[in-house]
Write a protein that holds these residues in place. Sequence first.
Motif, PDB file in Angstrom:
ATOM      1  N   SER A   5       0.837  -1.190   0.000  1.00 28.88           N
ATOM      2  CA  SER A   5       0.000   0.000   0.000  1.00 28.88           C
ATOM      3  C   SER A   5       0.871   1.238   0.000  1.00 28.88           C
ATOM      4  CB  SER A   5      -0.952   0.009   1.195  1.00 28.88           C
ATOM      5  OG  SER A   5      -0.238   0.010   2.409  1.00 28.88           O
ATOM      6  N   GLN A   6       0.330   2.303  -0.603  1.00 27.72           N
ATOM      7  CA  GLN A   6       1.058   3.559  -0.679  1.00 27.72           C
ATOM      8  C   GLN A   6       0.112   4.700  -0.325  1.00 27.72           C
ATOM      9  OE1 GLN A   6       3.225   2.339  -4.756  1.00 27.72           O
ATOM     10  NE2 GLN A   6       4.021   4.237  -3.878  1.00 27.72           N
ATOM     11  N   SER A   7       0.683   5.711   0.302  1.00 28.35           N
ATOM     12  CA  SER A   7      -0.126   6.875   0.636  1.00 28.35           C
ATOM     13  C   SER A   7       0.734   8.133   0.562  1.00 28.35           C
ATOM     14  CB  SER A   7      -0.730   6.730   2.040  1.00 28.35           C
ATOM     15  OG  SER A   7       0.297   6.604   3.024  1.00 28.35           O
ATOM     16  N   ARG A   9      -2.478   8.596  -2.287  1.00 24.91           N
ATOM     17  CA  ARG A   9      -2.621   8.167  -3.677  1.00 24.91           C
ATOM     18  C   ARG A   9      -2.347   9.326  -4.632  1.00 24.91           C
ATOM     19  NH1 ARG A   9      -5.391   3.753  -5.308  1.00 24.91           N
ATOM     20  NH2 ARG A   9      -4.422   4.376  -7.290  1.00 24.91           N
ATOM     21  N   GLY A 109       2.809  -1.627  -5.436  1.00 24.92           N
ATOM     22  CA  GLY A 109       1.703  -0.882  -4.896  1.00 24.92           C
ATOM     23  C   GLY A 109       1.024  -0.072  -5.987  1.00 24.92           C
TER      24      GLY A 109
ATOM     25  N   GLN B  44      -1.707  -0.250 -10.711  1.00 20.51           N
ATOM     26  CA  GLN B  44      -0.978  -1.320 -10.026  1.00 20.51           C
ATOM     27  C   GLN B  44      -0.382  -2.286 -11.040  1.00 20.51           C
ATOM     28  OE1 GLN B  44      -2.841  -2.305  -6.529  1.00 20.51           O
ATOM     29  NE2 GLN B  44      -1.137  -3.510  -5.787  1.00 20.51           N
TER      30      GLN B  44
END
Lengths: 117, 114
Positions: A5-7, A9, A109, B44
């Motif tokens: 996960s990445q933040s 976006r 991600g 992705q």
Amino acid sequence: GAGVSQSPRYKVAKRGQDVALRCDPISGHVSLFWYQQALGQGPEFLTYFQNEAQLDKSGLPSDRFFAERPEGSVSTLKIQRTQQEDSAVYLCASSLTVSGRLYNEQFFGPGTRLTVL
Amino acid sequence: AQTVTQSQPEMSVQEAETVTLSCTYDTSESDYYLFWYKQPPSRQMILVIRQEAYKQQNATENRFSVNFQKAAKSFSLKISDSQLGDAAMYFCAYRLGDTDKLIFGTGTRLQVFP
């Protein structure tokens, strides 16, 4: 658990502003990678961590780019004094073990889209 | 230096038909891996298929197969029985056998028409 996960976006920054992009790799993954993907291009390698050690930072475009992974899990890519040419999608990937002769799949991600105005 | 070239910026195919995406690469190494990744609008990257350079047999994953020509440094992807969900950007990538970096091509946008 879940994937990489990445933040955030999406991130919009004014030129000259500092930004920090976060990556949460898959739990237990030893290797972590950052890539930069400019519009209409393929991803380009920025840097690589094995646990907390940054083993390769040859792709970082300037000294305004800095990455860390202090506890060997979450990683942060920091860009200081952002410029318009920094606008891109920043992708993070992790893999289970150290590379070598055997193949280790990199799981990506969703990326952070950075726009510098 | 290793480079990866995808000469087709865009391709289109009708549903249920077959399409081939091209990729060439340049390397002086003998041990390496090649990959095809799919990147839908969600961004992705998803691994589609991989090929080890030391294997002569072409890799196959369900409807996806490759034509690996080591001497010609060519690595094309064939998608059979194309589906609407196959529409995406496809990237060819190269990984040196003892490193972790992936070197990507510029991508091919695949459109699938019903």
